[in-house]
Every structure is written in structure tokens, then in C-alpha cells.
Scaffold this motif. Structure first.
Motif, PDB file in Angstrom:
ATOM      1  N   GLY A  30     -29.779 -68.550  46.302  1.00 39.72           N
ATOM      2  CA  GLY A  30     -30.934 -67.907  46.902  1.00 39.72           C
ATOM      3  C   GLY A  30     -31.675 -68.884  47.787  1.00 39.72           C
ATOM      4  N   PRO A  31     -32.577 -68.347  48.608  1.00 39.61           N
ATOM      5  CA  PRO A  31     -33.254 -69.178  49.598  1.00 39.61           C
ATOM      6  C   PRO A  31     -34.415 -70.003  49.050  1.00 39.61           C
ATOM      7  CG  PRO A  31     -33.994 -66.923  49.773  1.00 39.61           C
ATOM      8  CD  PRO A  31     -32.904 -66.936  48.750  1.00 39.61           C
ATOM      9  N   GLY A  32     -34.778 -69.797  47.782  1.00 42.30           N
ATOM     10  CA  GLY A  32     -35.979 -70.448  47.275  1.00 42.30           C
ATOM     11  C   GLY A  32     -37.186 -69.627  47.676  1.00 42.30           C
ATOM     12  N   CYS A  33     -38.391 -70.103  47.410  1.00 40.21           N
ATOM     13  CA  CYS A  33     -39.586 -69.330  47.783  1.00 40.21           C
ATOM     14  C   CYS A  33     -40.845 -70.160  47.577  1.00 40.21           C
ATOM     15  CB  CYS A  33     -39.671 -68.027  46.988  1.00 40.21           C
ATOM     16  SG  CYS A  33     -39.736 -68.226  45.222  1.00 40.21           S
TER      17      CYS A  33
ATOM     18  N   VAL B 139     -17.636 -66.159  50.509  1.00 44.67           N
ATOM     19  CA  VAL B 139     -17.857 -67.126  51.582  1.00 44.67           C
ATOM     20  C   VAL B 139     -19.355 -67.438  51.690  1.00 44.67           C
ATOM     21  CG1 VAL B 139     -17.695 -67.480  54.083  1.00 44.67           C
ATOM     22  CG2 VAL B 139     -15.814 -66.404  52.861  1.00 44.67           C
ATOM     23  N   HIS B 140     -20.215 -66.527  51.234  1.00 44.93           N
ATOM     24  CA  HIS B 140     -21.659 -66.674  51.401  1.00 44.93           C
ATOM     25  C   HIS B 140     -22.303 -67.489  50.288  1.00 44.93           C
ATOM     26  CE1 HIS B 140     -21.563 -62.794  53.995  1.00 44.93           C
ATOM     27  NE2 HIS B 140     -21.138 -63.837  54.644  1.00 44.93           N
ATOM     28  N   ALA B 141     -22.448 -66.890  49.112  1.00 44.95           N
ATOM     29  CA  ALA B 141     -23.173 -67.551  48.022  1.00 44.95           C
ATOM     30  C   ALA B 141     -22.243 -68.456  47.217  1.00 44.95           C
ATOM     31  CB  ALA B 141     -23.814 -66.505  47.104  1.00 44.95           C
ATOM     32  N   SER B 142     -22.833 -69.377  46.482  1.00 43.80           N
ATOM     33  CA  SER B 142     -22.061 -70.248  45.601  1.00 43.80           C
ATOM     34  C   SER B 142     -21.462 -69.420  44.476  1.00 43.80           C
ATOM     35  CB  SER B 142     -22.972 -71.317  45.019  1.00 43.80           C
ATOM     36  OG  SER B 142     -23.520 -72.091  46.059  1.00 43.80           O
ATOM     37  N   TYR B 143     -20.399 -69.918  43.849  1.00 39.50           N
ATOM     38  CA  TYR B 143     -19.743 -69.121  42.809  1.00 39.50           C
ATOM     39  C   TYR B 143     -19.027 -69.991  41.786  1.00 39.50           C
ATOM     40  CZ  TYR B 143     -15.512 -70.009  45.565  1.00 39.50           C
ATOM     41  OH  TYR B 143     -14.490 -70.620  46.246  1.00 39.50           O
ATOM     42  N   PHE B 144     -18.786 -69.370  40.638  1.00 43.32           N
ATOM     43  CA  PHE B 144     -17.873 -69.881  39.620  1.00 43.32           C
ATOM     44  C   PHE B 144     -16.751 -68.870  39.528  1.00 43.32           C
ATOM     45  CE2 PHE B 144     -21.810 -71.858  37.912  1.00 43.32           C
ATOM     46  CZ  PHE B 144     -21.378 -73.171  37.913  1.00 43.32           C
ATOM     47  N   ARG B 145     -15.519 -69.343  39.425  1.00 43.09           N
ATOM     48  CA  ARG B 145     -14.395 -68.428  39.262  1.00 43.09           C
ATOM     49  C   ARG B 145     -13.611 -68.797  38.012  1.00 43.09           C
ATOM     50  NH1 ARG B 145      -9.963 -69.951  43.848  1.00 43.09           N
ATOM     51  NH2 ARG B 145      -9.746 -72.138  43.286  1.00 43.09           N
TER      52      ARG B 145
ATOM     53  N   MET C 162     -30.992 -72.727  46.562  1.00 45.07           N
ATOM     54  CA  MET C 162     -30.025 -73.042  45.512  1.00 45.07           C
ATOM     55  C   MET C 162     -28.648 -72.678  46.043  1.00 45.07           C
ATOM     56  SD  MET C 162     -29.634 -71.627  41.600  1.00 45.07           S
ATOM     57  CE  MET C 162     -31.063 -72.492  40.941  1.00 45.07           C
ATOM     58  N   GLY C 163     -27.686 -73.577  45.827  1.00 44.75           N
ATOM     59  CA  GLY C 163     -26.339 -73.335  46.354  1.00 44.75           C
ATOM     60  C   GLY C 163     -26.378 -73.343  47.863  1.00 44.75           C
ATOM     61  N   SER C 164     -25.813 -72.321  48.476  1.00 41.95           N
ATOM     62  CA  SER C 164     -25.777 -72.235  49.935  1.00 41.95           C
ATOM     63  C   SER C 164     -27.059 -71.646  50.515  1.00 41.95           C
ATOM     64  CB  SER C 164     -24.600 -71.350  50.359  1.00 41.95           C
ATOM     65  OG  SER C 164     -24.827 -70.018  49.907  1.00 41.95           O
ATOM     66  N   GLY C 165     -27.948 -71.157  49.643  1.00 42.64           N
ATOM     67  CA  GLY C 165     -29.175 -70.515  50.102  1.00 42.64           C
ATOM     68  C   GLY C 165     -29.037 -69.010  50.243  1.00 42.64           C
ATOM     69  N   HIS C 166     -27.852 -68.468  50.008  1.00 43.14           N
ATOM     70  CA  HIS C 166     -27.629 -67.018  50.082  1.00 43.14           C
ATOM     71  C   HIS C 166     -27.706 -66.394  48.695  1.00 43.14           C
ATOM     72  CE1 HIS C 166     -26.251 -66.825  54.276  1.00 43.14           C
ATOM     73  NE2 HIS C 166     -25.710 -68.013  54.034  1.00 43.14           N
ATOM     74  N   TYR C 167     -28.237 -65.167  48.629  1.00 47.89           N
ATOM     75  CA  TYR C 167     -28.195 -64.396  47.394  1.00 47.89           C
ATOM     76  C   TYR C 167     -26.753 -63.940  47.145  1.00 47.89           C
ATOM     77  CZ  TYR C 167     -33.298 -63.866  47.328  1.00 47.89           C
ATOM     78  OH  TYR C 167     -34.640 -64.093  47.283  1.00 47.89           O
TER      79      TYR C 167
END
Length: 124
Positions: free
Chosen positions: A119-122, A68-74, A57-62
Motif C-alpha cells: 500500500g501507499p502508506g498514509c 506485477v503490481h503489489a508485493s507477494y508471497f507464493r 509498504m512493498g511496491s506501494g501498490h494495494y
């Protein structure tokens, strides 16, 4: 970018507005429990065929507070009445091992009240 969901006082239908542009309309009939809403939230999910792994989900990062890593809302804000005032959401965090969301509060001028998700999924 600020978004709002406003209920029409006459029809009780809902209007979604993003950056002062109305982009969505939701009939009240599809929200049987929202005649008088008492809260709001955000969420998401992924869907795959049965027996397959869930995708990232998003970039795949928690969430890790590095935007810069995970997706975000600002600049997240909640409008609770017709006053035109926006309030910060309450602090919340969630993780199910596949994905996570973390609200960080006010992160200053560049991000304002913000949250990260992903997150990376599972394999489930």
C-alpha cells in the motif's frame, strides 16, 4: 519458497526454516501465549517518527491480483503436525486504508497458494 515454524518437543523453543534451511531460533520464553498454539498469521507494519507520514509498504501498490503490481508471497503453506503435510491457509483479507493484504488461494503452478500485500502508506 516454503517456510515452516516448528516447535521443539523437549525445549518448546521455535525454529524457523526456509527452503529446508534453518535460519531462526525463538526461545519459548518470549511467546507466553504459545505453549499450545491454536493458529497462525502474518502481518507487518512500518514505523516513522511521530507526526510524519507512513511510508509505502512493498511496491506501494494495494493488492489487486496482478502479481506485477503489489508485493507477494507464493507457495504459502501451513504445517500443523509432524506429518510433513502442508495445508493451505484459510482465506483472509485486511485493509486499514494505508496498507492491505489479500489471500487468493491456489493460483496455479506459477504461484500456488499465494497472497499480496502493500500500500501507499498514509498520513495518520
Amino acid at each position: 519458497m516454503l517456510w515452516t515454524c516448528t516447535q521443539d518437543r523437549t525445549s518448546h523453543n521455535w525454529w524457523l526454516t526456509v527452503a529446508d534451511k534453518t535460519i531462526g531460533y525463538f526461545p519459548a520464553a518470549i511467546f507466553s501465549d504459545m505453549a499450545k498454539p491454536s493458529g497462525m498469521g502474518w502481518g507487518g507494519f512500518t514505523r516513522t517518527p511521530a507526526g510524519t507520514s507512513s511510508p509505502p509498504m512493498g511496491s506501494g501498490h494495494y493488492p489487486d491480483k496482478d502479481f506485477v503490481h503489489a508485493s507477494y508471497f507464493r507457495y504459502v503453506g501451513v504445517q500443523v503436525d509432524d506429518s510433513g503435510k502442508y495445508y493451505p491457509p484459510r482465506h483472509d483479507e485486511y485493509s486499514n486504508g494505508c496498507y492491505g493484504v489479500t489471500y487468493y488461494g491456489d493460483q496455479g503452478e506459477e504461484f500456488g497458494y499465494s497472497l499480496q500485500f502493500g500500500g501507499p502508506g498514509c498520513n495518520n
